[in-house]
Design a protein around this motif. Structure first.
Motif, PDB file in Angstrom:
ATOM      1  N   ALA A  53    -151.069 108.799 -12.378  1.00 42.30           N
ATOM      2  CA  ALA A  53    -150.097 108.940 -11.297  1.00 42.30           C
ATOM      3  C   ALA A  53    -150.679 109.547 -10.024  1.00 42.30           C
ATOM      4  N   PHE A  54    -151.647 110.436 -10.169  1.00 36.40           N
ATOM      5  CA  PHE A  54    -152.103 111.170  -9.001  1.00 36.40           C
ATOM      6  C   PHE A  54    -153.485 110.766  -8.488  1.00 36.40           C
ATOM      7  N   THR A  55    -154.055 109.725  -9.049  1.00 34.84           N
ATOM      8  CA  THR A  55    -155.297 109.177  -8.486  1.00 34.84           C
ATOM      9  C   THR A  55    -155.076 107.732  -8.044  1.00 34.84           C
ATOM     10  N   LYS A  56    -153.854 107.393  -7.763  1.00 30.25           N
ATOM     11  CA  LYS A  56    -153.486 106.022  -7.391  1.00 30.25           C
ATOM     12  C   LYS A  56    -154.066 105.651  -6.027  1.00 30.25           C
ATOM     13  N   ILE A  57    -154.863 104.574  -6.016  1.00 30.66           N
ATOM     14  CA  ILE A  57    -155.434 104.042  -4.773  1.00 30.66           C
ATOM     15  C   ILE A  57    -155.044 102.570  -4.696  1.00 30.66           C
ATOM     16  N   PRO A  58    -154.258 102.153  -3.693  1.00 31.96           N
ATOM     17  CA  PRO A  58    -153.833 100.749  -3.598  1.00 31.96           C
ATOM     18  C   PRO A  58    -155.028  99.793  -3.481  1.00 31.96           C
TER      19      PRO A  58
ATOM     20  N   PRO B  88    -156.944  96.671  -2.060  1.00 33.89           N
ATOM     21  CA  PRO B  88    -156.889  95.847  -0.856  1.00 33.89           C
ATOM     22  C   PRO B  88    -156.910  94.348  -1.174  1.00 33.89           C
ATOM     23  N   PHE B  89    -157.163  94.006  -2.434  1.00 32.91           N
ATOM     24  CA  PHE B  89    -157.359  92.609  -2.815  1.00 32.91           C
ATOM     25  C   PHE B  89    -156.159  91.966  -3.485  1.00 32.91           C
ATOM     26  N   ALA B  90    -155.299  92.753  -4.108  1.00 34.05           N
ATOM     27  CA  ALA B  90    -154.200  92.184  -4.890  1.00 34.05           C
ATOM     28  C   ALA B  90    -152.898  92.888  -4.544  1.00 34.05           C
ATOM     29  N   ARG B  91    -151.855  92.119  -4.452  1.00 33.84           N
ATOM     30  CA  ARG B  91    -150.524  92.621  -4.118  1.00 33.84           C
ATOM     31  C   ARG B  91    -149.994  93.528  -5.227  1.00 33.84           C
ATOM     32  N   ALA B  92    -149.554  94.704  -4.858  1.00 31.47           N
ATOM     33  CA  ALA B  92    -148.926  95.687  -5.743  1.00 31.47           C
ATOM     34  C   ALA B  92    -149.867  96.240  -6.817  1.00 31.47           C
ATOM     35  N   ALA B  93    -151.141  95.928  -6.744  1.00 34.66           N
ATOM     36  CA  ALA B  93    -152.098  96.478  -7.704  1.00 34.66           C
ATOM     37  C   ALA B  93    -152.680  97.774  -7.144  1.00 34.66           C
ATOM     38  N   TYR B  94    -153.123  98.636  -8.040  1.00 35.18           N
ATOM     39  CA  TYR B  94    -153.758  99.871  -7.605  1.00 35.18           C
ATOM     40  C   TYR B  94    -154.810 100.284  -8.623  1.00 35.18           C
ATOM     41  N   TYR B  95    -155.744 101.084  -8.146  1.00 36.94           N
ATOM     42  CA  TYR B  95    -156.793 101.623  -8.996  1.00 36.94           C
ATOM     43  C   TYR B  95    -156.476 103.073  -9.297  1.00 36.94           C
ATOM     44  N   HIS B  96    -156.900 103.527 -10.462  1.00 36.41           N
ATOM     45  CA  HIS B  96    -156.705 104.925 -10.852  1.00 36.41           C
ATOM     46  C   HIS B  96    -157.730 105.288 -11.913  1.00 36.41           C
ATOM     47  N   ALA B  97    -157.829 106.560 -12.198  1.00 29.91           N
ATOM     48  CA  ALA B  97    -158.813 107.046 -13.172  1.00 29.91           C
ATOM     49  C   ALA B  97    -158.211 107.232 -14.561  1.00 29.91           C
ATOM     50  N   GLY B  98    -156.969 106.843 -14.749  1.00 30.95           N
ATOM     51  CA  GLY B  98    -156.298 107.044 -16.032  1.00 30.95           C
ATOM     52  C   GLY B  98    -156.932 106.325 -17.212  1.00 30.95           C
ATOM     53  N   ASP B  99    -157.560 105.177 -16.961  1.00 32.59           N
ATOM     54  CA  ASP B  99    -158.189 104.456 -18.071  1.00 32.59           C
ATOM     55  C   ASP B  99    -159.348 105.249 -18.664  1.00 32.59           C
ATOM     56  N   SER B 100    -159.977 106.103 -17.887  1.00 33.57           N
ATOM     57  CA  SER B 100    -161.056 106.931 -18.439  1.00 33.57           C
ATOM     58  C   SER B 100    -160.507 107.878 -19.511  1.00 33.57           C
TER      59      SER B 100
ATOM     60  N   LEU C  85    -145.084 106.698 -18.967  1.00 35.08           N
ATOM     61  CA  LEU C  85    -144.514 107.738 -18.114  1.00 35.08           C
ATOM     62  C   LEU C  85    -145.021 107.645 -16.682  1.00 35.08           C
ATOM     63  N   SER C  86    -146.266 107.230 -16.496  1.00 30.81           N
ATOM     64  CA  SER C  86    -146.768 107.089 -15.131  1.00 30.81           C
ATOM     65  C   SER C  86    -146.077 105.928 -14.413  1.00 30.81           C
ATOM     66  N   ASP C  87    -145.801 104.829 -15.117  1.00 32.50           N
ATOM     67  CA  ASP C  87    -145.043 103.736 -14.494  1.00 32.50           C
ATOM     68  C   ASP C  87    -143.637 104.192 -14.120  1.00 32.50           C
ATOM     69  N   LEU C  88    -143.013 104.975 -14.989  1.00 35.71           N
ATOM     70  CA  LEU C  88    -141.688 105.515 -14.684  1.00 35.71           C
ATOM     71  C   LEU C  88    -141.745 106.398 -13.441  1.00 35.71           C
ATOM     72  N   TYR C  89    -142.704 107.284 -13.381  1.00 38.59           N
ATOM     73  CA  TYR C  89    -142.841 108.209 -12.260  1.00 38.59           C
ATOM     74  C   TYR C  89    -143.178 107.484 -10.953  1.00 38.59           C
ATOM     75  N   LEU C  90    -144.051 106.493 -11.021  1.00 36.97           N
ATOM     76  CA  LEU C  90    -144.501 105.797  -9.818  1.00 36.97           C
ATOM     77  C   LEU C  90    -143.522 104.730  -9.324  1.00 36.97           C
ATOM     78  N   GLY C  91    -142.457 104.482 -10.060  1.00 40.15           N
ATOM     79  CA  GLY C  91    -141.446 103.536  -9.608  1.00 40.15           C
ATOM     80  C   GLY C  91    -141.720 102.091  -9.985  1.00 40.15           C
ATOM     81  N   TYR C  92    -142.325 101.876 -11.145  1.00 40.06           N
ATOM     82  CA  TYR C  92    -142.571 100.523 -11.657  1.00 40.06           C
ATOM     83  C   TYR C  92    -141.810 100.291 -12.961  1.00 40.06           C
ATOM     84  N   PRO C  93    -140.463 100.378 -12.922  1.00 45.32           N
ATOM     85  CA  PRO C  93    -139.703 100.253 -14.172  1.00 45.32           C
ATOM     86  C   PRO C  93    -139.851  98.880 -14.835  1.00 45.32           C
TER      87      PRO C  93
END
Length: 171
Positions: free
Chosen positions: A24-29, A31-43, A67-75
């Motif tokens: 949730a807190f390392t979300k970086i949009p 630039p290549f894909a619509r509504a996609a973002y990068y984050h460090a959660g997979d680590s 829970l991160s999808d819920l928090y970030l508004g991706y229900p």
């Protein structure tokens, strides 16, 4: 108490919270894909597989990501994320968890590669065939964005995996 010791359950709770927070807190949009973002959660998902094994890593990964999808508004994605990231954690745990001893680099690379590939394919199928947001050709950039997301997690996890593997010893 075997594989479900109190220490292991506490570590699972901490790792599920870390999956949520780091996602949730390392979300970086992207630039290549619509509504996609990068984050460090997979680590953290890969780390969960390394220290907890496939079953507990699946629960940790699915719950923290849900829970991160819920928090970030991706229900729309929450339940798919629970399944996709849960299986991702299970795959990572299958390859990365060795109860006694250390994991070879070959197994680590194979584990993160297959888990990341599953995640990208899982979201691609969900978006194209279940949600029908876009047709299969238009969703290819999202597929590669998810591959990039898996690579971000792997690049963070792999250098840290050797010292963090010692967490198994306290369980």
């Amino acid at each position: 108490m075997g594989s479900w010791s109190v220490r292991k359950l506490v570590l699972a709770g901490i790792l599920a919270a870390l999956v949520f927070v780091v996602t949730a807190f390392t979300k970086i949009p992207s630039p290549f894909a619509r509504a996609a973002y990068y984050h460090a959660g997979d680590s953290i998902i890969y780390l969960s597989g390394l220290v907890l094994g496939p079953h507990m890593a699946a629960v940790v990964s699915g719950l923290g990501s849900f829970l991160s999808d819920l928090y970030l508004g991706y229900p729309l994605y929450m339940f798919a994320t629970f399944v996709i990231k849960g299986i991702m954690g299970g795959i990572a745990g299958y390859f990365l968890y060795v109860p006694q001893g250390r994991v070879s680099w070959r197994r680590k690379l194979l584990g993160v590669a297959l888990a990341g590939l599953w995640m990208a394919v899982g979201y691609y199928v969900f978006e194209v065939y279940i949600v029908r947001i876009v047709d299969w050709r238009a969703n290819i950039p999202n597929f590669f964005a998810n591959i990039g997301q898996a690579l971000v997690g792997a690049l963070i996890f792999l250098p840290l995996s050797k010292p963090l593997e010692r967490l198994k010893d306290i369980l």
